[in-house]
Design an enzyme around this catalytic site. Structure first.
Site, short mmCIF file in Angstrom:
data_model
loop_
_atom_site.label_atom_id
_atom_site.label_comp_id
_atom_site.label_asym_id
_atom_site.label_seq_id
_atom_site.Cartn_x
_atom_site.Cartn_y
_atom_site.Cartn_z
CE1 TYR A 31 -2.52 -2.97 -0.01
CE2 TYR A 31 -3.54 -2.87 3.06
CZ TYR A 31 -3.59 -3.92 1.72
OH TYR A 31 -4.60 -4.70 1.89
CG LEU A 88 -18.48 -1.58 2.67
CD1 LEU A 88 -18.62 -0.66 2.86
CD2 LEU A 88 -19.98 -2.60 3.68
CB ILE A 93 -10.04 -4.74 7.51
CG1 ILE A 93 -9.80 -5.38 5.98
CG2 ILE A 93 -9.52 -4.91 8.92
CD1 ILE A 93 -8.94 -5.19 6.32
CE LYS A 125 -10.34 4.48 1.36
NZ LYS A 125 -11.53 4.73 -0.24
NE ARG A 148 -18.22 6.94 2.04
CZ ARG A 148 -19.08 8.52 1.77
NH1 ARG A 148 -19.98 9.23 2.03
NH2 ARG A 148 -18.04 9.06 1.30
CG ASN A 176 -18.05 1.97 6.98
OD1 ASN A 176 -19.36 2.04 6.76
ND2 ASN A 176 -16.91 2.08 6.68
N1 LIG Z 1 -5.13 -8.57 1.74
C1 LIG Z 1 -5.92 -8.86 0.86
O1 LIG Z 1 -5.34 -8.99 -0.54
C2 LIG Z 1 -6.34 -7.14 0.22
C3 LIG Z 1 -7.64 -6.39 -1.03
C4 LIG Z 1 -8.14 -5.21 -1.29
C5 LIG Z 1 -8.37 -4.46 0.50
N2 LIG Z 1 -7.97 -5.25 1.70
C6 LIG Z 1 -8.02 -4.49 2.53
O2 LIG Z 1 -9.58 -4.03 3.07
C7 LIG Z 1 -9.73 -3.09 3.03
C8 LIG Z 1 -11.34 -2.91 2.95
O3 LIG Z 1 -11.27 -2.74 0.68
P1 LIG Z 1 -11.84 -2.30 -0.16
O4 LIG Z 1 -11.44 -0.91 0.33
O5 LIG Z 1 -11.08 -3.07 -1.48
O6 LIG Z 1 -13.32 -2.26 -0.40
P2 LIG Z 1 -14.31 -1.60 0.93
O7 LIG Z 1 -14.40 -1.44 2.37
O8 LIG Z 1 -15.96 -3.22 0.41
O9 LIG Z 1 -15.83 -0.61 0.23
C9 LIG Z 1 -14.45 0.66 0.24
C10 LIG Z 1 -15.72 1.61 -0.52
O10 LIG Z 1 -16.78 1.46 0.14
C11 LIG Z 1 -16.76 3.02 -0.30
N3 LIG Z 1 -17.82 2.76 1.33
C12 LIG Z 1 -17.06 2.35 3.05
N4 LIG Z 1 -18.36 2.82 3.51
C13 LIG Z 1 -18.67 3.63 3.16
C14 LIG Z 1 -20.57 3.57 3.60
N5 LIG Z 1 -21.56 3.45 4.79
N6 LIG Z 1 -21.48 3.88 2.65
C15 LIG Z 1 -21.47 4.09 1.08
N7 LIG Z 1 -19.88 3.76 1.23
C16 LIG Z 1 -18.82 3.57 1.78
C17 LIG Z 1 -15.94 3.95 0.15
O11 LIG Z 1 -15.79 4.74 -0.13
P3 LIG Z 1 -15.57 6.08 0.68
O12 LIG Z 1 -14.19 6.26 0.75
O13 LIG Z 1 -15.54 7.30 -0.13
O14 LIG Z 1 -16.23 6.17 1.28
C18 LIG Z 1 -15.09 2.82 -0.92
O15 LIG Z 1 -15.31 3.07 -2.31
C19 LIG Z 1 -8.08 -2.05 2.72
O16 LIG Z 1 -8.40 -0.99 2.78
C20 LIG Z 1 -6.99 -2.85 3.07
O17 LIG Z 1 -7.15 -2.86 4.32
C21 LIG Z 1 -6.65 -5.61 1.58
#
Ligand SMILES: NC(=O)c1ccc[n+]([C@@H]2O[C@H](COP(=O)([O-])OP(=O)(O)OC[C@H]3O[C@@H](n4cnc5c(N)ncnc54)[C@H](OP(=O)(O)O)[C@@H]3O)[C@@H](O)[C@H]2O)c1
Length: 274
Positions: free
Chosen positions: A51, A191, A229, A231, A237, A241
């Site tokens: 990251y 999400l 976890i 983001k 938000r 969350n």
């Molecule tokens: N191990 C791995 O290979 C791997 C891969 C991917 C991710 N990760 C980890 O997982 C974490 C989360 O995954 P992710 O960021 O890909 O996806 P996520 O948490 O499923 O979704 C994040 C998205 O949802 C939006 N969001 C968040 N809360 C919301 C709410 N209450 N209402 C509406 N929209 C909302 C965010 O927009 P806004 O920011 O505008 O709120 C962002 O666009 C990452 O930060 C990372 O730490 C790990």
């Protein structure tokens, strides 16, 4: 301030059930968001060498001034650093960037089966844990076949497997394997990167409970026993969350979400991703 429940891991350590993913959070704004998250009750951060924000995370922790044992930090070994010696070198750099003496969780980010080095990398993580520089060791994106080999060859069971899970990609096989071996499932992209929020079933449950679609999905995760976890780059938000511990989905509602599964990944396939 919201208190987040804890989950006991198979090595006796505990983790917060809900933490903050910091993928794509940058220096400056990221630090401010982490401070806002701490203020409302988040105590767990999920970063990775890939990251390229471990320095920002370390700076945010240092400037927040919380006691070290109140904050849990996960970071991950990147794909280009597989192998025993390379993993030890990569960990040293991560710890230095984070300005910490230890991390709570160190994960192998992807198994990278073509390289065929994840068992050697795992032995390096075991060594780091024996030194006290890592409290718990786990993996990410491991398929049951990778986990089975790791356990067979080393006898050490990862505390958790961080994998893509959300209502459109529920990972039944991975969940069953984890249950059988006492491995916690931690959902990344819980999400579905926002893509699951418009699902009609989620929307209907959101209206019924007077909760946002994101809250319904995160509540489903915790009732399934997953750590999460999510983001967000918005303080509102972040708060939304976190506020999922005061309502319950019924068995029938859980079944409705179970029926949403489309076996639809948003990320890469661990069988081939290097
Ligand atoms: N191990 C791995 O290979 C791997 C891969 C991917 C991710 N990760 C980890 O997982 C974490 C989360 O995954 P992710 O960021 O890909 O996806 P996520 O948490 O499923 O979704 C994040 C998205 O949802 C939006 N969001 C968040 N809360 C919301 C709410 N209450 N209402 C509406 N929209 C909302 C965010 O927009 P806004 O920011 O505008 O709120 C962002 O666009 C990452 O930060 C990372 O730490 C790990």
């Amino acid at each position: 301030m919201q208190t987040v429940p804890i989950i006991e891991l198979n090595d006796g350590n505990v983790v917060s059930e809900l933490g903050l993913g910091v993928f794509l959070m940058e220096t400056g704004r990221g630090e401010e968001l982490i401070h806002q998250a701490f203020d409302i009750g988040y105590r767990r951060l999920d970063t990775a060498a890939m990251y390229e924000n471990e320095e920002m995370v370390g700076q945010a922790i240092a400037s927040a001034g919380l006691p070290r044992d109140e904050v849990q930090v996960t970071t991950k070994l990147w794909n280009t650093d597989h192998g025993y010696d390379a993993a030890l070198r990569a960990f040293d750099l991560s710890l230095k960037r984070l300005q910490l003496d230890y991390v709570d969780l160190y994960l192998i980010h992807w198994p990278c089966p073509k390289q065929d080095l994840y068992v050697e990398s795992w032995r390096a993580l075991e060594f780091l844990q024996s030194q006290g520089r890592v409290r718990s060791i786990g993996v990410s994106n491991f398929l049951p076949e990778h986990l089975a080999r790791l356990i067979d060859e080393t006898g050490v069971v990862p505390v958790l497997n961080q994998i893509e899970v959300h209502p459109h990609f529920q990972q039944q096989e991975a969940r069953e394997f984890a249950d059988q071996h006492g491995i916690l499932i931690e959902a990344w992209s819980p999400l579905g990167r926002g893509a699951v929020l418009d699902d009609p079933i989620i929307q209907a449950l959101s209206r019924r409970h007077g909760r946002s679609p994101a809250q319904v999905i995160l509540r489903w995760h915790v009732q399934m026993g997953n750590a999460v976890i999510p983001k967000s780059s918005s303080p509102e938000r972040l708060r939304e969350n976190l506020n999922i511990f005061d309502f319950v989905l019924s068995d029938d509602e859980l079944q409705q979400i179970a029926d949403c599964d489309r076996a639809q990944r948003t990320g890469p396939d661990p069988a081939v991703f290097e």
